[in-house]
Design a protein around this motif. Structure first.
Motif, PDB file in Angstrom:
ATOM      1  N   GLU A 106      -6.656  -3.608   8.675  1.00 40.36           N
ATOM      2  CA  GLU A 106      -5.215  -3.798   8.816  1.00 40.36           C
ATOM      3  C   GLU A 106      -4.506  -2.477   8.555  1.00 40.36           C
ATOM      4  OE1 GLU A 106      -4.735  -6.668   5.826  1.00 40.36           O
ATOM      5  OE2 GLU A 106      -5.451  -8.351   7.025  1.00 40.36           O
ATOM      6  N   ALA A 107      -3.334  -2.337   9.137  1.00 45.19           N
ATOM      7  CA  ALA A 107      -2.547  -1.113   8.931  1.00 45.19           C
ATOM      8  C   ALA A 107      -2.200  -0.975   7.457  1.00 45.19           C
ATOM      9  CB  ALA A 107      -1.280  -1.167   9.772  1.00 45.19           C
ATOM     10  N   SER A 108      -2.330   0.219   6.954  1.00 46.23           N
ATOM     11  CA  SER A 108      -1.995   0.474   5.561  1.00 46.23           C
ATOM     12  C   SER A 108      -1.495   1.904   5.434  1.00 46.23           C
ATOM     13  CB  SER A 108      -3.218   0.253   4.660  1.00 46.23           C
ATOM     14  OG  SER A 108      -4.101   1.356   4.744  1.00 46.23           O
ATOM     15  N   ALA A 109      -0.964   2.218   4.273  1.00 47.98           N
ATOM     16  CA  ALA A 109      -0.459   3.565   4.015  1.00 47.98           C
ATOM     17  C   ALA A 109      -1.467   4.399   3.246  1.00 47.98           C
ATOM     18  CB  ALA A 109       0.855   3.477   3.246  1.00 47.98           C
ATOM     19  N   ALA A 110      -2.729   3.979   3.233  1.00 45.49           N
ATOM     20  CA  ALA A 110      -3.751   4.747   2.518  1.00 45.49           C
ATOM     21  C   ALA A 110      -3.893   6.136   3.126  1.00 45.49           C
ATOM     22  CB  ALA A 110      -5.082   4.009   2.564  1.00 45.49           C
ATOM     23  N   HIS A 111      -4.097   7.142   2.280  1.00 45.19           N
ATOM     24  CA  HIS A 111      -4.290   8.501   2.793  1.00 45.19           C
ATOM     25  C   HIS A 111      -5.646   8.645   3.471  1.00 45.19           C
ATOM     26  CE1 HIS A 111      -1.446   9.115  -0.699  1.00 45.19           C
ATOM     27  NE2 HIS A 111      -0.776   9.627   0.307  1.00 45.19           N
ATOM     28  N   LEU A 112      -6.662   7.986   2.916  1.00 44.37           N
ATOM     29  CA  LEU A 112      -8.014   8.057   3.470  1.00 44.37           C
ATOM     30  C   LEU A 112      -8.580   6.645   3.579  1.00 44.37           C
ATOM     31  CD1 LEU A 112      -9.525  10.968   1.309  1.00 44.37           C
ATOM     32  CD2 LEU A 112      -8.638  11.142   3.640  1.00 44.37           C
ATOM     33  N   ARG A 113      -9.383   6.440   4.601  1.00 42.11           N
ATOM     34  CA  ARG A 113     -10.101   5.170   4.729  1.00 42.11           C
ATOM     35  C   ARG A 113     -11.571   5.479   5.019  1.00 42.11           C
ATOM     36  NH1 ARG A 113      -7.770   1.824   9.173  1.00 42.11           N
ATOM     37  NH2 ARG A 113      -6.217   1.244   7.601  1.00 42.11           N
ATOM     38  N   SER A 142       0.824  -1.201   0.000  1.00 43.03           N
ATOM     39  CA  SER A 142       0.000   0.000   0.000  1.00 43.03           C
ATOM     40  C   SER A 142       0.865   1.260   0.000  1.00 43.03           C
ATOM     41  CB  SER A 142      -0.946   0.000   1.212  1.00 43.03           C
ATOM     42  OG  SER A 142      -0.213   0.081   2.425  1.00 43.03           O
ATOM     43  N   ARG A 143       2.032   1.178   0.634  1.00 41.87           N
ATOM     44  CA  ARG A 143       2.956   2.324   0.623  1.00 41.87           C
ATOM     45  C   ARG A 143       3.426   2.611  -0.798  1.00 41.87           C
ATOM     46  NH1 ARG A 143       4.097   7.089   2.716  1.00 41.87           N
ATOM     47  NH2 ARG A 143       6.333   7.553   2.818  1.00 41.87           N
ATOM     48  N   ARG A 144       3.717   1.558  -1.540  1.00 37.60           N
ATOM     49  CA  ARG A 144       4.126   1.737  -2.939  1.00 37.60           C
ATOM     50  C   ARG A 144       3.014   2.400  -3.740  1.00 37.60           C
ATOM     51  NH1 ARG A 144       8.112  -1.346  -5.369  1.00 37.60           N
ATOM     52  NH2 ARG A 144       6.787  -1.586  -7.213  1.00 37.60           N
ATOM     53  N   LEU A 145       1.785   1.933  -3.534  1.00 35.56           N
ATOM     54  CA  LEU A 145       0.667   2.514  -4.273  1.00 35.56           C
ATOM     55  C   LEU A 145       0.440   3.969  -3.868  1.00 35.56           C
ATOM     56  CD1 LEU A 145      -1.852  -0.482  -4.090  1.00 35.56           C
ATOM     57  CD2 LEU A 145      -0.513   0.245  -6.074  1.00 35.56           C
ATOM     58  N   GLY A 146       0.587   4.254  -2.571  1.00 29.87           N
ATOM     59  CA  GLY A 146       0.403   5.628  -2.113  1.00 29.87           C
ATOM     60  C   GLY A 146       1.430   6.582  -2.701  1.00 29.87           C
ATOM     61  N   LEU A 147       2.675   6.141  -2.729  1.00 25.96           N
ATOM     62  CA  LEU A 147       3.726   6.981  -3.316  1.00 25.96           C
ATOM     63  C   LEU A 147       3.485   7.187  -4.804  1.00 25.96           C
ATOM     64  CD1 LEU A 147       6.884   5.487  -1.530  1.00 25.96           C
ATOM     65  CD2 LEU A 147       5.806   7.708  -1.099  1.00 25.96           C
ATOM     66  N   ARG A 148       2.998   6.129  -5.468  1.00 24.08           N
ATOM     67  CA  ARG A 148       2.754   6.249  -6.905  1.00 24.08           C
ATOM     68  C   ARG A 148       1.600   7.219  -7.193  1.00 24.08           C
ATOM     69  NH1 ARG A 148       4.255   3.176 -11.436  1.00 24.08           N
ATOM     70  NH2 ARG A 148       5.923   2.431 -10.070  1.00 24.08           N
ATOM     71  N   THR A 149       0.544   7.181  -6.404  1.00 24.11           N
ATOM     72  CA  THR A 149      -0.561   8.116  -6.629  1.00 24.11           C
ATOM     73  C   THR A 149      -0.128   9.554  -6.373  1.00 24.11           C
ATOM     74  OG1 THR A 149      -1.323   7.797  -4.345  1.00 24.11           O
ATOM     75  CG2 THR A 149      -2.341   6.420  -6.038  1.00 24.11           C
ATOM     76  N   THR A 150       0.672   9.740  -5.331  1.00 23.04           N
ATOM     77  CA  THR A 150       1.127  11.091  -5.016  1.00 23.04           C
ATOM     78  C   THR A 150       1.976  11.683  -6.140  1.00 23.04           C
ATOM     79  OG1 THR A 150       1.130  10.577  -2.652  1.00 23.04           O
ATOM     80  CG2 THR A 150       2.401  12.484  -3.342  1.00 23.04           C
ATOM     81  N   SER A 151       2.875  10.865  -6.680  1.00 23.84           N
ATOM     82  CA  SER A 151       3.770  11.368  -7.723  1.00 23.84           C
ATOM     83  C   SER A 151       3.061  11.506  -9.065  1.00 23.84           C
ATOM     84  CB  SER A 151       4.974  10.441  -7.874  1.00 23.84           C
ATOM     85  OG  SER A 151       4.558   9.141  -8.262  1.00 23.84           O
ATOM     86  N   ALA A 152       2.089  10.633  -9.350  1.00 20.27           N
ATOM     87  CA  ALA A 152       1.433  10.656 -10.662  1.00 20.27           C
ATOM     88  C   ALA A 152       0.238  11.608 -10.704  1.00 20.27           C
ATOM     89  CB  ALA A 152       0.984   9.251 -11.049  1.00 20.27           C
ATOM     90  N   GLY A 153      -0.382  11.865  -9.571  1.00 24.13           N
ATOM     91  CA  GLY A 153      -1.533  12.772  -9.540  1.00 24.13           C
ATOM     92  C   GLY A 153      -2.868  12.113  -9.792  1.00 24.13           C
ATOM     93  N   SER A 154      -2.895  10.819 -10.042  1.00 21.58           N
ATOM     94  CA  SER A 154      -4.160  10.094 -10.197  1.00 21.58           C
ATOM     95  C   SER A 154      -4.489   9.381  -8.889  1.00 21.58           C
ATOM     96  CB  SER A 154      -4.061   9.086 -11.347  1.00 21.58           C
ATOM     97  OG  SER A 154      -3.015   8.163 -11.109  1.00 21.58           O
TER      98      SER A 154
END
Length: 267
Positions: free
Chosen positions: A178-185, A154-166
């Protein structure tokens, strides 16, 4: 490590993770909200979001909430939305219905369906789709608690969304978080639909209650009663809607289904 010491360290680690999750992970120097004229603080693009439904049978509510957000992110420069799911899950749970999407202002031509054979392929496709400049949002239906979708993934996906803007919206099910790196739940719960103007017994526009469990968007409000119309998400006064479905609340007696033509019930 002695057993009590190990337990204390685990408890401290859980507290640390809980503190991290309670922080406004969105406290990054970038816009978090877009136009919220409807009363709902619509999240901006570039966020990883989890959309939880307590039960799998509430898939429609979770998918509707995710697609409503995805539609609002579509622009001339980002005209596409990717819907990802496992091939097996698609056979069992079905697919988004084109005519239904049209009735709510979502052009089915903007939706690209991708069936992955397994979670490895799904996560790879998700990262590739997020990086595409023509994609406004990626909606991924994740059935069950997939071990591969851990905090690191989830951290990888979060970083990718932040950098790509989608944005990416993960559809999850169950009461476990479960713990995740999602910005919103989000937690999405279906409620009774709105009344139809010319037929009070027919189902009207869909509604659902959403609760922001992680992250901060605006002020201290964390719950909204929403509907999806051709104009996008709209808010309703939750105080006037005590119709939240409680699946574990038994009915006191058998309730016959009302007839649509208003004829008296037989028997």
């Amino acid at each position: 490590m002695a057993l009590p010491d190990r337990q204390q360290r685990l408890a401290a680690l859980r507290d640390t993770i809980a503190d991290i999750e309670r922080k406004p992970a969105l406290a990054e120097a970038r816009p978090l909200l877009r136009n919220d004229a409807s009363g709902f603080p619509m999240p901006a693009g570039g966020l990883l979001q989890e959309v939880f439904a307590d039960e799998r049978r509430h898939t429609g509510a979770a998918l509707g909430f995710a697609l409503a957000q995805a539609r609002s992110l579509i622009s001339t420069s980002r005209p596409g939305v990717i819907y990802l799911h496992l091939a097996k899950e698609g056979q069992e749970m079905g697919l988004p219905y084109g005519p239904g999407l049209i009735s709510f202002g979502f052009d089915p031509d903007a939706l690209v369906l991708v069936r992955a054979a397994n979670m490895t392929e799904l996560l790879w496709a998700a990262e590739e789709a997020i990086a595409c400049r023509a994609v406004a949002a990626v909606v991924a239906d994740i059935a069950g608690h997939q071990k591969m979708l851990d905090f690191t993934a989830s951290r990888r996906l979060g970083l990718r969304t932040t950098s790509a803007g989608s944005s990416m919206l993960l559809l999850r099910y169950g009461t476990g978080r479960e713990a995740s790196a999602a910005h919103l739940r989000w937690r999405v719960t279906p409620v009774l639909s709105a009344a139809r103007r010319f037929d009070a017994l027919a189902p009207g526009a869909p509604r659902w209650q959403v609760q922001l469990e992680k992250g901060v968007l605006r002020d201290s409000q964390t719950q909204w009663l929403l509907g999806w119309t051709q104009d996008g998400l709209t808010t309703r006064d939750a105080a006037r809607r005590p119709y939240v479905i409680a699946a574990d609340t038994p009915l006191s007696q058998p309730v016959p289904a009302p007839l649509a033509n208003r004829l008296p019930q037989a028997g």
